[in-house]
Design an enzyme around this catalytic site. Structure first.
Site, mmCIF file in Angstrom:
data_model
loop_
_atom_site.group_PDB
_atom_site.id
_atom_site.type_symbol
_atom_site.label_atom_id
_atom_site.label_comp_id
_atom_site.label_asym_id
_atom_site.label_seq_id
_atom_site.Cartn_x
_atom_site.Cartn_y
_atom_site.Cartn_z
ATOM 1 N N ASP A 95 0.799 -1.077 -0.186
ATOM 2 C CA ASP A 95 -0.135 -0.039 0.032
ATOM 3 C C ASP A 95 0.689 1.237 0.002
ATOM 4 O O ASP A 95 1.872 1.060 0.484
ATOM 5 C CB ASP A 95 -0.935 0.019 1.290
ATOM 6 C CG ASP A 95 -1.627 1.023 1.344
ATOM 7 O OD1 ASP A 95 -2.302 1.522 0.174
ATOM 8 O OD2 ASP A 95 -2.161 1.590 2.487
ATOM 9 N N ASP A 113 -2.635 -0.687 5.644
ATOM 10 C CA ASP A 113 -2.884 -0.342 7.187
ATOM 11 C C ASP A 113 -4.434 0.094 7.177
ATOM 12 O O ASP A 113 -5.068 -0.262 8.174
ATOM 13 C CB ASP A 113 -2.355 1.062 7.620
ATOM 14 C CG ASP A 113 -2.319 1.870 6.519
ATOM 15 O OD1 ASP A 113 -2.858 1.866 5.487
ATOM 16 O OD2 ASP A 113 -1.791 3.173 6.598
ATOM 17 N N ASP A 130 -7.401 -2.386 2.973
ATOM 18 C CA ASP A 130 -6.300 -3.314 2.469
ATOM 19 C C ASP A 130 -6.708 -4.627 3.149
ATOM 20 O O ASP A 130 -5.873 -5.639 2.722
ATOM 21 C CB ASP A 130 -5.003 -2.892 3.066
ATOM 22 C CG ASP A 130 -4.699 -1.744 2.597
ATOM 23 O OD1 ASP A 130 -4.782 -1.475 1.376
ATOM 24 O OD2 ASP A 130 -4.229 -0.833 3.410
#
Lengths: 1098, 280
Positions: A364, A705, A709
């Site tokens: 990410d 986080d 995700d």
């Protein structure tokens, strides 16, 4: 969703599978497209009065409380059973059951059954239960840490029911409720905004966008995630106020759907679990093969069926490595602890190794790769782009602050800015302080505070007289201030906003502090700067000011901001400032390390493609010099469609494009591009990307986080959540948590994971080897009828006693070569335990060990009077309790008990011999390629292990009472040395074997397709350039191709840069590095290099 | 080993044609269980050579070890410090019907066979030694044997009563002490048997008092002392009519010397327990 949209009703019938597919689709919210009235009608609510209390109560009963259903927690006892009956334990349980079975047969047929099988069965069960408890508690411990992460602060919500504002528990909010939120609140449910005043929400946990988004009642996009009039459950309202109708609550919210999707996903077996399964298959294969062979043999030799069955069971059980389960568990635990120290908290023991096998990392962007705070990155003034320091610790370069233009720009940025530091943070460094206000304004505030000192003072000196806040139609913000100079009665107008709008209002521009007319040339250079900064993915703001003429605006002029009574044209342009969420400092290095470790790093983000690409370039996910299809097209000035996609190593894929891709196209992209960025992806698409990588056989790690995700985290082979910024859902879904949120910690994890895989291999090789000296005595006992050379108790003493510490100590072994410079292991080819390992452990080292043991056995019997010649066939009388005058080779006669003592002394001696040969084995297992003399004996635990096993053996042999307790007898000192020649043989044999391996890696020498230029002008630098298939095989180049040269510590500092392919051989595999290597060699290497490396003329 | 570029190609064409059968025998590559015949042959050859070498090494170490051994005396004798007692016939449960020849025939036959080496004709070739003294011959090259004539056992010699008292229900049991090289019992060892019941059982010992004479010690080992015979003590159990059909446990111990006869673990060290049941 129920009554809200009919689409989902058929899926209810089709059970879970359909449900999951449904969840993988995009969000079904449609309310944003309805008018407010329609919305009210749908939920039986009123835009002013809100729901009636009765309705609210009814809805609450219908829909349930507004909270996420926690993922179904497995009951503790099931978790415990999983530890007790999973993987390795099955092997031991089978062994234990077989033992009990054999004992039952013996008990039923014999008068005095030997207790051996019973004891063995009990010990096996105890071992499984103890190690099961151990791993259970290990896991329980890490899940406790999980619990401590949970912040269980009860949430409140302000709702309007029956026209009254009331604060209720967020859980009681129902669909149709009219909810009011203000800056700082958490959105209590999915809201259709009906009115908003400067409301901005932070959607970063849901979409990954780091910038707060404004909310308004108008529908701006078909996609509910992008439209302005929906605010999502559990996101934060940053500023302003808004009022909205609740459209979904609890699990039906967007956030809830993701959470449900996450908890519904099945994550596959960990690679190490697969390896252990493979290992069990191998061991079982060997055991059953041996068992059946000897069963047939026993029947042929005239044993009864029953005896043969007991032998069969005995042989199968003897192949079970009793101590291995405990060893593996302890090794994994040790690594998990070591990783926890380095900020990688592992939730599941088996996940320890997974990172090591990882071949793809999907990361990410926000928060993992970046710092998750807007920061001023560039400025444009004096017709020049200046770079600001974006590093976390302000270690970066600074720009020229002496220019008068900068002073003007800083003044505008400080004054035309509503952000302030929150109180009471004076002792904190500026960058760490919390601010109230918009992210870009905060970025400006911090930037000015850092470079020009207190903004507060500047503002106090220049009192604000009037202000027009930012709005989306003007796209600017302005304020009017008194000047610093008390004698100057003019007012200062400062303005900031979208650069093109600002430019339109300007007629002059400040250059080097002097006002100059804005000419076409200037406008063009402004355009260029604007484009350049925009192309870096940065958010650009323009700044201008005007000292208002005193005659038109005398002191005390009443500025009217609603009906603007002053000029906002003909201003003086000051400059541009651009902001970005900058990458973390350690990330580029970590990405580089991943790259050299053969791990593909893919960025998957919800952010805009341009920003994503800029960050990807910044951290090296798109490496310098690599171009995307679009880059090639713009460079060559041809349409994108004419570019061969194969030419582009890098690519940036937009979420909307991703939607239209077929599975094959997806595979094609993942296979053919080494550097991929996915932008604007939804949580569902992240999941699809992970599945795509897994389909290609990659072992995928996902870092993230946000809640968005979490499905991908769960689906990944190893999900890595962020400990500080991570949401609870993501931590629940992950297998590992980075306590410091630093992507660089992943590299540590990879390193530890690879090391433990190597070391487990060594540990297993060591443990398995002693299986042969343990089982051959029994086989010979059956076939040639000699007294039993090694008993069950002594076998257990080896497996669970002396072998344990040395086997565990191998987990502390240092890596043989730089493990971060080789490719990730190929899960189909590089097995934990393969036929070759079994062949060496069983067929070679194990056999030598067995001979060592037998030698001491024969020595003891011979020295006590039983020469080898009479032993064959003696068993029948030997084991006959009624025969108390068995004659030895010297004519002496032995009672049963007397000769049994000799037999048990033999067991003890055999046991001691195994300890002695295992000394050599543990030293041999330390390395797989390197000689011990290269590797050294630096592993202190291993040395301790050597002493420990010897001391334990001596203790078992010499402690008074052991003859009764374990039937072990003191040995004469000379018997300790019987196995020493065999121990030496093992060492010598394996050193020779390794020497041959080093001389002949992989059987054949691989061609080394590289050329090396030696630069005399800087004699410490060697450049390896691209050169295809020119083989450099001769005795000298072998030195080069040996990985140890490349990975020797002096050579580890190479720099990556430029293009070209280099294939390096470490003897096993060719590595492809798309770089030129600049190797910074110590002074002695060039002399070597002159001989070894020649620079071919191209 | 192949280069990285080649492997995907190789993997690529495999799945279409390969099946599980290929894992046993692959006709295209000639691989049998994943290896070609040549590869298997090489492995076989390697192991042949390797195990050949190991066998050689083992033989060598064994040979060296055997060189260190003495032909006549084992290196260590501490595990047989004290002799065990055994009885003849070789059975710890002597059960027979005194009227049924077939039942006790096996015992009689056994005893007869056992006593063959004690036949007077055989023993007359041996030395007549000094009674009550060790017959030490450490210096002599050829170790002589003291004679133990079968006739010393009198009623239990099987000479006068060829059924060793089994027909009359008063069976003879021979007690012998295990041979141990160099053993010289101190004191005056004799066999004492007791029946485990309230009233003592009458027994006759041959030779008188059940003595083992010192002249039969020490023993010099099979090699030097090949015709050596152990001294025997015959015990005739004088069972009466009341004792018939009852199982009788008899324990014989060696007493009157330093020989151990009460070890906790070893029930045959200096003692022997057997059961007798005579059916009428």
């Amino acid at each position: 969703m129920g009554d809200k949209d009919g689409k989902s009703s058929p899926s209810k019938k089709n059970k879970k599978g359909k449900d999951m597919d449904e969840l993988k689709k995009e969000v079904p919210i449609t309310e944003h497209k309805m008018s407010i009235e329609e919305c009210c009608r749908k939920f039986n609510t009123d835009i002013v009065q809100g729901l009636t209390n009765a309705k609210a109560a009814e809805f609450l009963i219908r829909d349930g409380p507004n909270c996420l259903t926690p993922p179904p927690t497995t009951p503790e006892w099931i978790k415990f059973c999983r530890q007790l009956f999973g993987g390795f334990s099955i092997l031991l349980w089978t062994g234990a059951i077989l033992c009990f079975l054999a004992y039952a047969i013996q008990a039923a047929t014999e008068d005095e059954p030997a207790g051996d099988n019973l004891y063995l069965g009990i010990v096996l069960s105890v071992v499984v239960v103890v190690t099961g408890c151990f791993s259970y508690f290990q896991e329980a411990k890490s899940s406790k840490i999980m619990e401590s992460f949970k912040n269980m602060v009860p949430q409140q919500a302000l709702v309007i029911r029956e026209g009254e504002k009331m604060t209720i528990n967020a859980e009681e909010v129902v669909a149709g409720d009219l909810v009011e939120v203000k800056g700082g609140d958490r959105i209590p449910a999915d809201l259709r905004v009906v009115s908003a005043h400067g409301c901005k929400v932070d959607n970063s946990s849901l979409t990954g966008e780091s910038e707060p988004q404004s909310r308004s009642p108008d529908c701006t996009h078909d996609n509910p995630l992008e439209t302005r009039n929906v605010a999502f459950f559990s996101t934060n309202c940053v500023e302003g106020t808004a009022r909205g109708i609740v459209v979904c609550t609890g699990d039906r919210t967007v956030m809830g759907r993701i959470a449900t999707l996450t908890s519904g996903l099945e994550s596959g077996k960990t690679p190490i679990a697969k390896e252990i399964e493979h290992f069990i298959h191998l061991i079982t294969g060997v055991a059953v093969f041996l068992g059946i062979t000897f069963f047939i043999l026993a029947v042929c030799l005239g044993y009864t069926w029953l005896e043969a069955v007991i032998f069969l069971i005995g042989i199968i059980v003897a192949n079970v490595p009793e101590g291995l389960l405990a060893t593996v568990t302890v090794c994994l635990t040790l690594t998990a602890k070591r990783m926890a120290k380095k900020n990688c908290l592992v939730k599941n023991l088996e996940a320890v190794e997974t990172l090591g096998s990882t071949s793809t990392i999907c990361s990410d962007k926000t928060g993992t790769l970046t710092q998750n705070r807007m920061t001023v990155a560039h400025m444009w003034f004096d017709n020049q782009i200046h770079e600001a320091d974006t590093t976390e610790d302000q270690s970066g370069a600074s720009f020229d602050k002496t220019s008068a233009s900068w002073a003007a720009l800083a003044r505008v940025a400080a004054l035309c800015n509503r952000a302030v530091f929150k109180a009471g943070q004076d002792q904190l460094p500026i960058l760490k302080r919390d601010t109230a206000g918009d992210a870009s304004e905060s970025a400006l505030l911090k930037c000015i505070e850092l470079s020009c000192g207190s903004v507060k003072q500047i503002r106090e000196k220049n009192k604000k007289v009037a202000e027009i806040p930012f709005n989306s139609t003007n796209k600017y913000q302005l304020s009017v201030h008194e000047t610093e100079d008390p004698n100057d009665n003019r007012y200062l107008l400062v303005m900031k906003g979208a650069p093109e709008r600002i430019l339109d209002r300007c007629t002059t521009i400040i250059i080097q502090g002097k006002e100059q007319p804005m000419d076409e040339e200037m406008k063009e250079s402004f355009q260029n700067a604007y484009m350049e900064l925009g192309g870096l993915g940065e958010r650009v703001l323009g700044f201008c000011h005007l000292l208002m003429p005193e005659d038109q605006y005398p002191k005390g002029f009443a500025f009217d901001c609603d009906d603007v009574n002053f000029t906002t044209e003909s201003l003086c342009f000051v400059g541009l400032m651009s902001m970005i969420d900058p990458p973390r400092a350690a990330v580029p290095d970590a990405v580089g390390k991943c790259r050299s470790a053969g791990i593909k790093v893919i960025m998957v983000t919800g952010d805009h493609p341009i920003t994503a690409k800029a960050i990807a370039k910044g951290v090296g996910i798109i490496s310098e010099g690599n171009e995307t299809v679009e880059d090639i097209a713009s460079r060559l000035n041809i349409p994108v469609s004419q570019v061969n996609p194969r030419d582009a190593k890098a690519c940036v894929i937009h979420g909307t494009d991703l939607k239209e891709l077929s599975q094959d196209q997806m595979d094609d992209i993942l296979r053919n591009h080494t550097e991929i960025v996915f932008a604007r992806t939804s949580p569902q698409q992240k999941l699809i990307i992970v599945e795509g990588c897994q389909r290609l056989g990659a072992i995928v790690a996902v870092t993230g986080d946000g809640v968005n995700d979490s499905p991908a985290l769960k689906k990944a082979d190893i999900g890595v959540a962020m400990g500080i910024s991570g949401s609870d859902v993501s931590k629940q879904a992950a297998d590992m948590i980075l306590l410091d949120d630093n992507f660089a910690s992943i590299v540590t994890g990879v390193e530890e994971g690879r090391l433990i895989f190597d070391n487990l291999k060594k540990s297993i090789a060591y443990t398995l080897t002693s299986n042969i000296p343990e089982i051959t005595p029994f086989l010979l006992f059956i076939i040639v009828n000699i007294p039993l050379p090694l008993g069950t108790i002594t076998i257990l003493c080896i497996d669970l006693g002396t072998d344990m510490v040395p086997a565990i100590s191998l987990a502390y072994e240092a890596a043989e070569s730089d493990i971060m410079k080789r490719q990730p292991r190929n899960p189909t080819r590089d097995k934990l335990v393969n036929e070759r390992l079994i062949s060496i452990a069983y067929g070679q080292i194990g056999m030598i060990q067995a001979l060592g043991g037998f030698f001491s056995y024969f020595v003891i019997l011979a020295e006590n009077g039983f020469l080898p010649s009479i032993l064959v066939g003696i068993r029948l009388n030997w084991d006959d309790r009624a025969c108390n005058d068995l004659e030895d080779s010297y004519g002496q006669q032995w009672t049963y008990e007397q000769r049994k003592i000799v037999e048990f002394t033999c067991h003890t001696a055999f046991f001691v011999s195994i300890v002695v040969v295992q000394w050599a084995d543990v030293i041999v297992c330390k390395t797989r390629r390197n000689s011990v003399f290269q590797q050294g004996m630096k592993n202190k635990i291993l040395i301790f292990g050597l002493f420990e096993e010897t001391a334990l053996a001596a203790f078992l042999s010499y402690t008074p009472g052991m003859d009764v307790a374990l039937r072990m007898f003191p040995l004469k000192p000379s018997w300790w040395f019987c196995a020493v020649p065999y121990s030496v043989l093992i060492f010598v044999y394996d050193e020779i074997r390794k020497l041959l391996i080093r001389r002949n890696p992989g059987g054949k020498w691989l061609s080394l397709s590289l050329c090396i230029t030696f630069r005399p002008e800087s004699c410490h630098e060697i450049c390896i350039c691209n050169f295809t298939h020119k083989s450099l095989i001769d005795t000298k180049t072998r030195k080069l191709s040996n990985a140890s040269l490349f990975s020797s510590p002096t050579l580890s500092s190479y720099r990556l840069g430029g293009k070209g392919d280099i294939l390096l051989s470490d003897g096993y595999r060719l590595y492809s590095y798309p770089y030129i290597f600049h190797l910074f060699l110590p002074p002695f290497i060039p002399s070597l290099a002159r001989h070894v490396f020649r620079c071919p003329t191209p | 080993m192949s280069t990285k570029e080649e492997t995907p190609v190789a993997d690529g064409d495999k799945p279409q044609t390969s099946s599980w059968k290929d894992s046993i025998y692959n006709p295209r590559t000639g691989e049998f269980i994943g290896r070609t015949a040549k590869s298997w042959a090489l492995i076989l050859l390697f192991y042949l050579v390797f195990y050949g070498f190991l066998a050689g090494m083992f033989t060598l170490t064994m040979w060296v070890m055997l060189q260190t051994l003495d032909d006549n005396i084992p290196t260590y004798r501490d595990r047989v410090a004290s002799p065990g007692l055994v009885i003849r016939p070789r059975s710890l449960d002597i059960v027979f019907n005194r009227t049924d020849t077939k039942q006790y025939g096996q015992y009689v036959q056994h005893l007869e066979n056992f006593l063959q080496q004690y036949n007077d004709t055989v023993q007359e070739r041996n030395e007549l030694c000094m009674v009550g003294e060790y017959y030490e011959q450490d210096d002599q090259e050829e170790k002589k044997v003291c004679q133990f004539k079968r006739s010393l056992l009198r009623q239990c010699s099987g000479l006068s009563d060829t059924t060793f008292g089994y027909t009359e229900g008063k069976p003879c049991v021979l007690v012998k002490m295990n041979r141990i090289i160099g053993l010289k019992p101190r004191g005056d060892p004799y066999i004492n048997c007791t029946a485990k019941r309230e009233s003592p059982l009458q027994m006759q010992y041959f030779p008188s008092e059940g003595r083992f004479d010192k002249m039969y010690f020490p023993y010099y080992g099979k090699n030097l002392h090949s015709t050596y015979v152990q001294p025997l003590v015959a015990v005739k159990l004088l069972l009466t009519k009341e004792d018939y059909n009852n199982e009788l446990t008899v324990e014989c111990k060696i007493e009157g010397s330093d020989l151990r006869n009460s070890d906790d673990r070893d029930k045959f060290l200096g003692r022997v327990t057997f059961r007798v049941k005579v059916v009428e």
